[in-house]
Design a protein around this motif. Structure first.
Motif, mmCIF file in Angstrom:
data_model
loop_
_atom_site.group_PDB
_atom_site.id
_atom_site.type_symbol
_atom_site.label_atom_id
_atom_site.label_comp_id
_atom_site.label_asym_id
_atom_site.label_seq_id
_atom_site.Cartn_x
_atom_site.Cartn_y
_atom_site.Cartn_z
ATOM 1 N N GLU A 19 -9.568 -11.496 -4.429
ATOM 2 C CA GLU A 19 -9.767 -10.415 -3.455
ATOM 3 C C GLU A 19 -8.445 -9.727 -3.121
ATOM 4 N N ALA A 20 -7.369 -10.518 -3.002
ATOM 5 C CA ALA A 20 -6.057 -9.943 -2.670
ATOM 6 C C ALA A 20 -5.599 -8.976 -3.754
ATOM 7 N N ILE A 21 -5.823 -9.329 -5.006
ATOM 8 C CA ILE A 21 -5.444 -8.450 -6.113
ATOM 9 C C ILE A 21 -6.343 -7.214 -6.145
ATOM 10 N N PHE A 22 -7.649 -7.432 -6.007
ATOM 11 C CA PHE A 22 -8.594 -6.320 -6.090
ATOM 12 C C PHE A 22 -8.371 -5.312 -4.964
ATOM 13 N N SER A 23 -8.145 -5.803 -3.745
ATOM 14 C CA SER A 23 -8.044 -4.914 -2.587
ATOM 15 C C SER A 23 -6.718 -4.153 -2.557
ATOM 16 N N THR A 24 -5.723 -4.602 -3.315
ATOM 17 C CA THR A 24 -4.436 -3.890 -3.372
ATOM 18 C C THR A 24 -4.195 -3.281 -4.755
ATOM 19 N N ARG A 25 -5.232 -3.182 -5.563
ATOM 20 C CA ARG A 25 -5.094 -2.737 -6.952
ATOM 21 C C ARG A 25 -4.228 -1.475 -7.048
ATOM 22 N N GLY A 26 -3.194 -1.544 -7.863
ATOM 23 C CA GLY A 26 -2.339 -0.392 -8.113
ATOM 24 C C GLY A 26 -1.344 -0.082 -7.018
ATOM 25 N N GLU A 27 -1.345 -0.843 -5.912
ATOM 26 C CA GLU A 27 -0.445 -0.541 -4.799
ATOM 27 C C GLU A 27 0.954 -1.095 -5.055
ATOM 28 N N VAL A 28 1.958 -0.272 -4.752
ATOM 29 C CA VAL A 28 3.350 -0.696 -4.892
ATOM 30 C C VAL A 28 4.132 -0.240 -3.662
ATOM 31 N N PRO A 36 12.205 -2.921 5.253
ATOM 32 C CA PRO A 36 12.191 -1.816 6.219
ATOM 33 C C PRO A 36 12.446 -0.468 5.544
ATOM 34 N N GLY A 37 11.653 0.514 5.967
ATOM 35 C CA GLY A 37 11.795 1.857 5.424
ATOM 36 C C GLY A 37 10.952 2.129 4.196
ATOM 37 N N SER A 38 10.327 1.109 3.628
ATOM 38 C CA SER A 38 9.492 1.298 2.444
ATOM 39 C C SER A 38 8.088 1.746 2.853
ATOM 40 N N THR A 39 7.362 2.317 1.902
ATOM 41 C CA THR A 39 5.975 2.707 2.117
ATOM 42 C C THR A 39 5.117 2.155 0.993
ATOM 43 N N ILE A 40 3.815 2.018 1.261
ATOM 44 C CA ILE A 40 2.871 1.536 0.243
ATOM 45 C C ILE A 40 2.174 2.731 -0.376
ATOM 46 N N GLU A 41 2.205 2.816 -1.710
ATOM 47 C CA GLU A 41 1.517 3.898 -2.420
ATOM 48 C C GLU A 41 0.692 3.324 -3.555
ATOM 49 N N LYS A 42 -0.418 3.994 -3.848
ATOM 50 C CA LYS A 42 -1.305 3.556 -4.943
ATOM 51 C C LYS A 42 -0.939 4.305 -6.208
#
Length: 468
Positions: A235-244, A460-466
């Motif tokens: 679930e952790a992998i699926f729900s964050t798929r492609g996120e960096v 700190p200062g980072s953002t999450i993007e797909k």
């Protein structure tokens, strides 16, 4: 971006034994099942009566098919080092490297990550911790691939080739009369500088030229489907798929370690001298006072000898069992620890690990510390010679038969003033301390922090993007 396939180096040897529980097909269309052996012979791969420059094996029908590799070493050069039979999905590829065979697993990045978060820690960890780890493991790997592709596109002059990874603006000395005979086990993973009485060296990922990452702690622990993956890990992998994690339009080099010891270290103090604004020194706490200046010896001494509040300052067995696999739990002390050596033990150890005869050890003197109190440069004073060594991992390797838990330590001496009879190292943390602290993040997950809040704390200062 589409989900990429990646290549993972698993093991090397003069011969490699593997097995296909169901039918796999080789790159030259030979169907195989059961036990197999490939041998290095005459500069080629010898398998089933034929010689190959390289060969790959893919499952014939089932996406759930796996292959087995025998005698895979985990925890290389660490105190838990051992060999295992491991199982992997995807394709098996054999190549030749340095007169040995290397086994490579070709697999989709999301399948790879499901294994990584189950190999780096227990798959029963909290969902928010597993999601945070999925994002940073994906980020770290894609950052490495992005960096390598960028380097491949750049024209490089002969002069640039000489100076690559040159530490601290020092000239790279290569004359034999200027170079102490430091042993360089795993030297292909290192960059180092030798200048008169200094040996400054760090270990990083850039040496892998035939695959994206290796499968051990040098990169990220990857043990295929050997470690059971729970529905929570999937679930952790699926729900964050492609996120960096992103910072200023670049994927973050999202480093992590087991336990920061209450204070985060900065990137440049462990690897090349590049500052990443999202890998900064700070306290591993949301409520306590600001971090003291641990680059000052007196402040570092007080910090390490006490037990300040921090997310990772926990003895909660439930939390630790979620973060640490069985072999990691063989280490009970990690937030604060002690190691003691007699004069003979220390002098013999340093000689064995460095290849340099210092004689009897007179002193160990911290010359420079980082933001977490980790020693970046350590002066070893012996009756026969004096040498400054660094960075943190080289110090840890030199002062232990495997690795010290960290280079954040203070030194006490006992016995004669001129030549002590005993050295006691009191230390903090487990690992380099840069980026996410796994034990601290586990505590945050248990305390109800969401994965984006955990990532914001450690980067700190980072953002999450797909990305895909």
């Amino acid at each position: 971006m589409r989900e990429p396939l990646i290549t993972v180096g698993i093991l090397s040897g003069k011969e490699i034994e593997f097995s296909f529980p169901e039918t796999f097909v080789s790159s030259d269309k030979i169907e195989s099942v059961g036990d197999q052996k490939a041998v290095y012979k005459e500069g080629k791969i010898y398998w089933e009566g034929s010689l190959y420059d390289e060969i790959s094996f893919s499952p014939q029908l089932s996406n759930s098919a796996f292959f087995e590799l025998k005698d895979v070493t985990i925890g290389i050069n660490f105190h838990w080092e051992r060999k295992e039979l491991q199982r992997f999905k995807g394709t098996l590829k054999l190549i030749i490297e340095e007169e040995k065979l290397t086994a490579i697993n070709i697999i989709s990045i999301e399948d790879y990550l499901t294994s990584v978060i189950s190999s780096e820690m227990s798959a029963t960890a909290s969902l928010e911790l597993l999601k945070a780890h999925a994002v940073i493991s994906r980020s770290w790997l894609l950052n490495k691939i992005e960096e390598r592709e960028g380097e491949n596109e750049k024209p490089r002059t002969e002069n640039q080739e000489l100076r690559i990874n040159k530490p601290e603006n020092e000239e790279l000395r290569i004359r034999n009369n200027e170079k102490p005979q430091m042993k360089t086990d795993n030297a292909a993973h290192s960059s180092f500088s030798i200048l008169h009485s200094s040996f400054i060296k760090w270990y990083d990922h850039e040496a892998h030229t035939h695959f994206d990452v290796c499968a051990d702690d040098h990169c990220q622990r990857y043990q295929g489907i050997t470690r059971a993956s729970t529905s929570k890990a999937i679930e952790a992998i699926f729900s964050t798929r492609g996120e960096v994690l992103m910072f200023e339009n670049h994927i973050c080099d999202a480093r992590f370690s087991k336990c920061c010891g209450g204070a985060l270290e900065e990137f440049q103090n462990c690897w090349e001298n590049v500052k990443h604004p999202y890998l900064v020194g700070k306290r591993d706490d949301k409520t306590a006072n600001e971090l003291p200046d641990l680059t000052i010896e007196a402040e570092a001494d007080q910090w390490i000898r006490t037990s300040p509040s921090a997310f990772c300052n926990t003895q909660d067995k439930k939390i630790l069992s979620q973060v640490l696999n069985n072999y990691d739990q063989e280490t009970a002390d990690f937030y604060r620890w002690k190691v003691a050596y007699t004069q003979q033990e220390l002098s013999e150890l340093i000689y064995d690990r460095s290849g340099i005869d210092f004689g009897k050890i007179i002193d160990l003197i911290p010359i420079e510390r980082g933001t977490s109190g980790r020693i970046i440069k350590l002066k070893i004073v012996g009756t026969l010679r004096t040498l400054i060594i660094g960075k943190e991992l080289e110090i840890r390797r030199t002062l232990s038969s495997s690795h010290l838990y960290s280079s954040a330590f203070v030194i006490d001496k006992e016995g004669e003033k001129e030549i002590p009879s005993r050295f006691i190292l009191t230390g903090a943390g487990w690992g380099h301390g840069v980026g996410l602290c796994q034990i601290g993040a586990a505590v945050m997950g248990e305390q109800g922090y969401a994965y984006n809040e955990i990532l914001s704390h450690y980067y700190p200062g980072s953002t999450i993007e797909k990305q895909y």
